[in-house]
Design a protein around this motif. Structure first.
Motif, PDB file in Angstrom:
ATOM      1  N   LEU A 136       0.832  -1.193   0.000  1.00  0.00           N
ATOM      2  CA  LEU A 136       0.000   0.000   0.000  1.00  0.00           C
ATOM      3  C   LEU A 136       0.872   1.250   0.000  1.00  0.00           C
ATOM      4  O   LEU A 136       1.985   1.244   0.512  1.00  0.00           O
ATOM      5  CB  LEU A 136      -0.913   0.029   1.222  1.00  0.00           C
ATOM      6  CG  LEU A 136      -1.805  -1.188   1.473  1.00  0.00           C
ATOM      7  CD1 LEU A 136      -2.515  -1.049   2.809  1.00  0.00           C
ATOM      8  CD2 LEU A 136      -2.815  -1.346   0.351  1.00  0.00           C
ATOM      9  N   VAL A 164       0.480   5.760   0.396  1.00  0.00           N
ATOM     10  CA  VAL A 164      -0.364   6.919   0.678  1.00  0.00           C
ATOM     11  C   VAL A 164      -0.121   7.944  -0.420  1.00  0.00           C
ATOM     12  O   VAL A 164       0.996   8.411  -0.610  1.00  0.00           O
ATOM     13  CB  VAL A 164      -0.049   7.535   2.052  1.00  0.00           C
ATOM     14  CG1 VAL A 164      -0.940   8.744   2.302  1.00  0.00           C
ATOM     15  CG2 VAL A 164      -0.226   6.508   3.162  1.00  0.00           C
ATOM     16  N   PHE A 173       1.409   5.744   7.687  1.00  0.00           N
ATOM     17  CA  PHE A 173       0.802   4.622   8.395  1.00  0.00           C
ATOM     18  C   PHE A 173       1.264   4.647   9.850  1.00  0.00           C
ATOM     19  O   PHE A 173       2.416   4.948  10.144  1.00  0.00           O
ATOM     20  CB  PHE A 173       1.208   3.308   7.745  1.00  0.00           C
ATOM     21  CG  PHE A 173       0.792   3.181   6.310  1.00  0.00           C
ATOM     22  CD1 PHE A 173      -0.541   2.998   5.969  1.00  0.00           C
ATOM     23  CD2 PHE A 173       1.734   3.243   5.290  1.00  0.00           C
ATOM     24  CE1 PHE A 173      -0.929   2.891   4.642  1.00  0.00           C
ATOM     25  CE2 PHE A 173       1.360   3.137   3.963  1.00  0.00           C
ATOM     26  CZ  PHE A 173       0.026   2.962   3.634  1.00  0.00           C
ATOM     27  N   GLY A 219      -5.597   0.780  13.170  1.00  0.00           N
ATOM     28  CA  GLY A 219      -6.766   1.034  12.340  1.00  0.00           C
ATOM     29  C   GLY A 219      -7.962   1.396  13.200  1.00  0.00           C
ATOM     30  O   GLY A 219      -7.860   1.528  14.421  1.00  0.00           O
ATOM     31  N   PHE A 254      -7.324  -4.131  -0.060  1.00  0.00           N
ATOM     32  CA  PHE A 254      -7.677  -2.822   0.506  1.00  0.00           C
ATOM     33  C   PHE A 254      -8.275  -1.962  -0.597  1.00  0.00           C
ATOM     34  O   PHE A 254      -7.965  -2.132  -1.780  1.00  0.00           O
ATOM     35  CB  PHE A 254      -6.443  -2.125   1.086  1.00  0.00           C
ATOM     36  CG  PHE A 254      -5.865  -2.796   2.297  1.00  0.00           C
ATOM     37  CD1 PHE A 254      -6.191  -2.375   3.575  1.00  0.00           C
ATOM     38  CD2 PHE A 254      -4.989  -3.867   2.161  1.00  0.00           C
ATOM     39  CE1 PHE A 254      -5.659  -2.998   4.691  1.00  0.00           C
ATOM     40  CE2 PHE A 254      -4.453  -4.502   3.269  1.00  0.00           C
ATOM     41  CZ  PHE A 254      -4.800  -4.068   4.541  1.00  0.00           C
ATOM     42  N   GLY A 305      -8.848   2.917   2.421  1.00  0.00           N
ATOM     43  CA  GLY A 305      -8.126   2.249   3.498  1.00  0.00           C
ATOM     44  C   GLY A 305      -8.884   1.139   4.185  1.00  0.00           C
ATOM     45  O   GLY A 305      -8.413   0.616   5.194  1.00  0.00           O
ATOM     46  N   ARG A 316     -10.512  -0.138   9.088  1.00  0.00           N
ATOM     47  CA  ARG A 316      -9.992   0.910   8.204  1.00  0.00           C
ATOM     48  C   ARG A 316      -8.644   1.397   8.740  1.00  0.00           C
ATOM     49  O   ARG A 316      -8.480   1.599   9.954  1.00  0.00           O
ATOM     50  CB  ARG A 316     -10.977   2.072   8.137  1.00  0.00           C
ATOM     51  CG  ARG A 316     -10.696   3.081   7.035  1.00  0.00           C
ATOM     52  CD  ARG A 316     -11.790   4.130   6.988  1.00  0.00           C
ATOM     53  NE  ARG A 316     -11.644   5.022   5.847  1.00  0.00           N
ATOM     54  CZ  ARG A 316     -12.429   6.062   5.590  1.00  0.00           C
ATOM     55  NH1 ARG A 316     -13.439   6.322   6.412  1.00  0.00           N
ATOM     56  NH2 ARG A 316     -12.237   6.817   4.533  1.00  0.00           N
ATOM     57  N   LEU A 317      -7.684   1.578   7.862  1.00  0.00           N
ATOM     58  CA  LEU A 317      -6.348   2.011   8.271  1.00  0.00           C
ATOM     59  C   LEU A 317      -6.381   3.396   8.904  1.00  0.00           C
ATOM     60  O   LEU A 317      -7.102   4.292   8.448  1.00  0.00           O
ATOM     61  CB  LEU A 317      -5.409   2.037   7.069  1.00  0.00           C
ATOM     62  CG  LEU A 317      -5.055   0.680   6.454  1.00  0.00           C
ATOM     63  CD1 LEU A 317      -4.361   0.881   5.116  1.00  0.00           C
ATOM     64  CD2 LEU A 317      -4.169  -0.124   7.400  1.00  0.00           C
ATOM     65  N   LEU A 331      -4.259   6.815   9.811  1.00  0.00           N
ATOM     66  CA  LEU A 331      -3.112   7.572   9.322  1.00  0.00           C
ATOM     67  C   LEU A 331      -2.782   8.712  10.278  1.00  0.00           C
ATOM     68  O   LEU A 331      -3.629   9.179  11.039  1.00  0.00           O
ATOM     69  CB  LEU A 331      -3.395   8.153   7.930  1.00  0.00           C
ATOM     70  CG  LEU A 331      -3.746   7.167   6.813  1.00  0.00           C
ATOM     71  CD1 LEU A 331      -4.033   7.919   5.520  1.00  0.00           C
ATOM     72  CD2 LEU A 331      -2.632   6.153   6.610  1.00  0.00           C
ATOM     73  N   VAL A 374      -8.258   9.282   8.682  1.00  0.00           N
ATOM     74  CA  VAL A 374      -8.356   8.187   7.727  1.00  0.00           C
ATOM     75  C   VAL A 374      -8.198   8.738   6.314  1.00  0.00           C
ATOM     76  O   VAL A 374      -8.292   9.948   6.082  1.00  0.00           O
ATOM     77  CB  VAL A 374      -9.703   7.443   7.859  1.00  0.00           C
ATOM     78  CG1 VAL A 374      -9.780   6.687   9.179  1.00  0.00           C
ATOM     79  CG2 VAL A 374     -10.877   8.414   7.733  1.00  0.00           C
ATOM     80  N   ALA A 375      -7.961   7.851   5.381  1.00  0.00           N
ATOM     81  CA  ALA A 375      -7.700   8.239   3.999  1.00  0.00           C
ATOM     82  C   ALA A 375      -8.888   8.981   3.390  1.00  0.00           C
ATOM     83  O   ALA A 375     -10.046   8.702   3.701  1.00  0.00           O
ATOM     84  CB  ALA A 375      -7.372   7.001   3.168  1.00  0.00           C
ATOM     85  N   ILE A 428      -5.449   6.002  -0.350  1.00  0.00           N
ATOM     86  CA  ILE A 428      -4.635   4.787  -0.335  1.00  0.00           C
ATOM     87  C   ILE A 428      -4.559   4.226  -1.762  1.00  0.00           C
ATOM     88  O   ILE A 428      -5.572   4.123  -2.452  1.00  0.00           O
ATOM     89  CB  ILE A 428      -5.229   3.730   0.608  1.00  0.00           C
ATOM     90  CG1 ILE A 428      -5.262   4.264   2.050  1.00  0.00           C
ATOM     91  CG2 ILE A 428      -4.432   2.430   0.539  1.00  0.00           C
ATOM     92  CD1 ILE A 428      -3.889   4.550   2.644  1.00  0.00           C
TER      93      ILE A 428
END
Length: 396
Positions: free
Chosen positions: A89, A91, A97, A133, A285, A289, A305-306, A308, A337-338, A346
Motif C-alpha cells: 500500500l 499513501v 501509516f 486502524g 484494501f 483504506g 480501516r487504516l 493515518l 483516515v484516507a 490509499i
C-alpha cells in the motif's frame, strides 16, 4: 596559523559528515518509503575583539570554522510504483501509516509493505510491527481479520428472473432454481408455468415444485407483454427438510416479458441473494483504506480501516531507522483516515519508493569533495607557513 589548522580541521569534519549523509541517501535510493536528508551547516562563533584600523573604523574578529546542526528530512513524495502484491500500500498525499512498536510506542512509516500474521493482525513485513486502524464502531486498535475468516451461510430471500415467457406456449418449466436454507444447504426447485389466456388473457398460473411436491403457487398477469405491478413478485413459504420455514420471493418485475415466440421461452433465474458458507479467499484494501474481504462463496465485505497520522511541522518528526519515524511533539500531530480532512488516499497494490534525487546527490557530492579538498589545502598551507617560521627562527 595554529588557528588556521584548527579551522581547516572543522571543515574536514563537517564535510565528512556531509559525505555520510549523501552516502546514506544514495544507499537507500531503492528503499521503499525512504526520505532523504540534508545536512545543515553553520559557522562557528567569532572572537569578540576588534582591531582599530586607525581610520575611525573597526574590523570584527575572525570566525572559528564550520559547524553542523544535524539533518533536515525531505518529505516530498516518492514515485508510486505498482507491485502486484495486494498487501503493498502507498499513501497518495499527506499521511503516514501508524504502527505499534514492540514496547507499545507509536511509530510512523510511508513504507506500506504489510502482511497478516497467524493471529489475523496486520503487521509490517519486516520487523513485525502491528498496524493501527479503526473498526466499524470507531474504536482505534490493531487492524485484524480475526473472526472474519469465514462467511456465514445466508438463506435465500429473493430470486430474480429475466427472459421472455412465450405468450403462445401452453406450458413452460424453469428448472434448477437454487435455493439455500439457513444452514447453507442448496435445494433445487422448479417452476411450472401454465398459460391461462383462454380464460384470462395474459395470465399464467405458477406452481413451485420441490421434486414432484408443490410447495407454493401463484399467478402472474401480463399486460402489453409486461407483468403487472401487483403480480410481478410471488412470495411463498418453503420448509426445507430438517429446517425452519423460510419465506422466498420470486421477482419477475425487471427484464421479464411475455411476447409471442412460438414454443421457445427464455425465462430463467438470473440470481438469488442466498449463499452457502464460504472461507476467506482474498484480502485486499480499497482507496479509502478499508480491508476488503472476499470469500469463496462470492460474498465480500469491508473490515477495519487504516489509521493515518500527519504532522504540522518537520520539527515534530524524527527518523529512527528501518523506514520508521517517531514523534518529537505529539501536539503537532493529527490522526485520521484516507480521503478525509487533509489526508491523502490509499493506493492498493502499490508502494512509494525513495524520494532520493540522484542528480542532486551527485551535485552535492562534488561540492562536498571540493570543500574537503579546500579545507585540506588550508591545513597544508598553514603547516608550510609554520615550517617556514621554524626555519627562520633557527637561522636567527
Amino acid at each position: 596559523m595554529l588557528d588556521s589548522i584548527y579551522i581547516g580541521m572543522t571543515g574536514l569534519m563537517g564535510y565528512s559528515e556531509g559525505l555520510k549523509v549523501i552516502a546514506n541517501n544514495t544507499a537507500n535510493m531503492n528503499t521503499p518509503g525512504f526520505k532523504s536528508s540534508t545536512l545543515q551547516f553553520g559557522d562557528l562563533l567569532y572572537t569578540d575583539g576588534k582591531s582599530d584600523l586607525g581610520l575611525g573604523g573597526s574590523m570584527s574578529g575572525h570566525g572559528f570554522g564550520l559547524s553542523t546542526f544535524g539533518t533536515t528530512l525531505n518529505f516530498n513524495s516518492g514515485e508510486l510504483r505498482q507491485t502486484g502484491n495486494s498487501m503493498d500500500l502507498a499513501v497518495d498525499g499527506l499521511g503516514l501509516f501508524m504502527l505499534q512498536a514492540q514496547d507499545g510506542s507509536i511509530r510512523y512509516t510511508r513504507s506500506g509493505q504489510f502482511d497478516f500474521n497467524d493471529a489475523g493482525e496486520l503487521i509490517t513485513r519486516t520487523g513485525g510491527l502491528k498496524v493501527f486502524g479503526i473498526d466499524a464502531a470507531g474504536n482505534v486498535g490493531i487492524v485484524s481479520v480475526a473472526g472474519a475468516r469465514t462467511s456465514a451461510a445466508k438463506a435465500t430471500g429473493k430470486v430474480s428472473f429475466t427472459g421472455n415467457l412465450s405468450s403462445t406456449a401452453t406450458e413452460q418449466t424453469v428448472g434448477n432454481l437454487k435455493v439455500f436454507d439457513v444452514a447453507g444447504v442448496e435445494h433445487a426447485l422448479s417452476l411450472k408455468f401454465t398459460n391461462g389466456s383462454a380464460t384470462t388473457p395474459g395470465s399464467w398460473a405458477v406452481s413451485i415444485l420441490d421434486g414432484t411436491t408443490e410447495v407454493g403457487n401463484g399467478t402472474i398477469q401480463f399486460t402489453n407483454g409486461s407483468p403487472s405491478a401487483d403480480t410481478a413478485q410471488l412470495t411463498f413459504s418453503y420448509t426445507p427438510p430438517g429446517q425452519a420455514e423460510m419465506s422466498v420471493t420470486l421477482d419477475f418485475s425487471k427484464d421479464v416479458t411475455s411476447f409471442a415466440s412460438g414454443n421457445l421461452s427464455t425465462l430463467a433465474a438470473s440470481g438469488g441473494d442466498g449463499t452457502p458458507a464460504g472461507t476467506l479467499a482474498n484480502i485486499g484494501f480499497d482507496e479509502n483504506g478499508f480491508v476488503v474481504l472476499t470469500y469463496s462463496n462470492g460474498e465480500s465485505t469491508k473490515g477495519d480501516r487504516l489509521l493515518l497520522g500527519r504532522f504540522d511541522s518537520s520539527d515534530a518528526i524524527k527518523a529512527v531507522g528501518d523506514n520508521l519515524f517517531m514523534s518529537t511533539n505529539d501536539s503537532l500531530w493529527h490522526q485520521g483516515v484516507a480521503n478525509s480532512d487533509a489526508f491523502g488516499g490509499i493506493k492498493p497494490v502499490t508502494i512509494e519508493i525513495s524520494n532520493v534525487d540522484l542528480s542532486q546527490e551527485f551535485s552535492d557530492l562534488v561540492i562536498m569533495q571540493r570543500g574537503y579538498q579546500a579545507s585540506s589545502q588550508v591545513i597544508s598551507t598553514a603547516n608550510d607557513m609554520l615550517q617556514e617560521l621554524f626555519t627562520m627562527k633557527s637561522q636567527a
